[in-house]
Design an enzyme around this catalytic site. Sequence first.
Site, PDB file in Angstrom:
ATOM      1  N   HIS A   1       0.691  -1.187   0.118  1.00  0.00           N
ATOM      2  CA  HIS A   1       0.347   0.305  -0.047  1.00  0.00           C
ATOM      3  C   HIS A   1       0.978   1.234  -0.403  1.00  0.00           C
ATOM      4  O   HIS A   1       1.775   1.262   0.476  1.00  0.00           O
ATOM      5  CB  HIS A   1      -0.898  -0.250   1.202  1.00  0.00           C
ATOM      6  CG  HIS A   1      -2.320  -0.926   0.703  1.00  0.00           C
ATOM      7  ND1 HIS A   1      -3.338  -1.297   1.871  1.00  0.00           N
ATOM      8  CD2 HIS A   1      -1.803  -2.537   0.062  1.00  0.00           C
ATOM      9  CE1 HIS A   1      -3.878  -1.935   1.597  1.00  0.00           C
ATOM     10  NE2 HIS A   1      -3.575  -2.515   0.482  1.00  0.00           N
TER      11      HIS A   1
ATOM     12  N   GLU B   1       0.459   3.684   2.094  1.00  0.00           N
ATOM     13  CA  GLU B   1       1.196   4.095   3.326  1.00  0.00           C
ATOM     14  C   GLU B   1       2.402   3.502   3.443  1.00  0.00           C
ATOM     15  O   GLU B   1       3.602   3.106   4.250  1.00  0.00           O
ATOM     16  CB  GLU B   1       0.040   3.987   4.067  1.00  0.00           C
ATOM     17  CG  GLU B   1      -1.081   4.715   3.901  1.00  0.00           C
ATOM     18  CD  GLU B   1      -1.914   4.072   3.312  1.00  0.00           C
ATOM     19  OE1 GLU B   1      -3.413   4.095   3.503  1.00  0.00           O
ATOM     20  OE2 GLU B   1      -2.351   3.188   2.495  1.00  0.00           O
TER      21      GLU B   1
ATOM     22  N   CYS C   1      -5.722   1.377   5.554  1.00  0.00           N
ATOM     23  CA  CYS C   1      -6.916   0.308   5.740  1.00  0.00           C
ATOM     24  C   CYS C   1      -6.384   0.059   7.506  1.00  0.00           C
ATOM     25  O   CYS C   1      -5.520   0.665   7.791  1.00  0.00           O
ATOM     26  CB  CYS C   1      -6.251  -0.902   4.976  1.00  0.00           C
ATOM     27  SG  CYS C   1      -4.277  -1.211   4.916  1.00  0.00           S
TER      28      CYS C   1
ATOM     29  N   CYS D   1      -2.564  -1.005   7.620  1.00  0.00           N
ATOM     30  CA  CYS D   1      -1.362   0.704   7.644  1.00  0.00           C
ATOM     31  C   CYS D   1      -1.569   1.822   8.678  1.00  0.00           C
ATOM     32  O   CYS D   1      -0.849   2.092   9.150  1.00  0.00           O
ATOM     33  CB  CYS D   1      -2.209   1.071   6.339  1.00  0.00           C
ATOM     34  SG  CYS D   1      -1.161   0.496   4.665  1.00  0.00           S
TER      35      CYS D   1
END
Length: 155
Positions: free
Chosen positions: A82, A84, A110, A113
């Site tokens: 991801h 992040e 999410c 993260c």
Amino acid sequence: MLAREPRPSWDEYFMAITELVAQRATCMRRKVGAVLVLERRVVATGYNGAPSGVRHCLEVGCLREQMGIPSGERHELCRGLHAEQNAIIQAALHGVSLRGCSLYCTNMPCSICSKMLINAAIERIYYREGYADPMAAEMLAEAGIPLIKLPANPE
């Protein structure tokens, strides 16, 4: 006196950078960008895609799409990281602490993260779009990290 166009606010400025970063994403489902900011300075950026040196989904296809896995579920069945996560890793590679940073992200993080952002001592999160993961918002609230939804660009 010359007429000038209004300058973007700091939030608009960093979110615009985040949107640009997202254009580098290699995910076939969603392009996400993340920018970590400390004292109005960009500390690290990240976008969603496969690890360095690994073929990305645009080359090999999306396993999650092939398996019909809905967004927000079974993150382990994806070859990509991801945005992040990539921003946090980028900071780590360069020895930069994220304590006290703000995250600007095209999407709400999410739960995976969010856990990483909590432990990285991120102080606040600005995002543009939601994400199908209610546990993320619950954990961030419990950790005292504000989630601030910014409006879409008025274009």
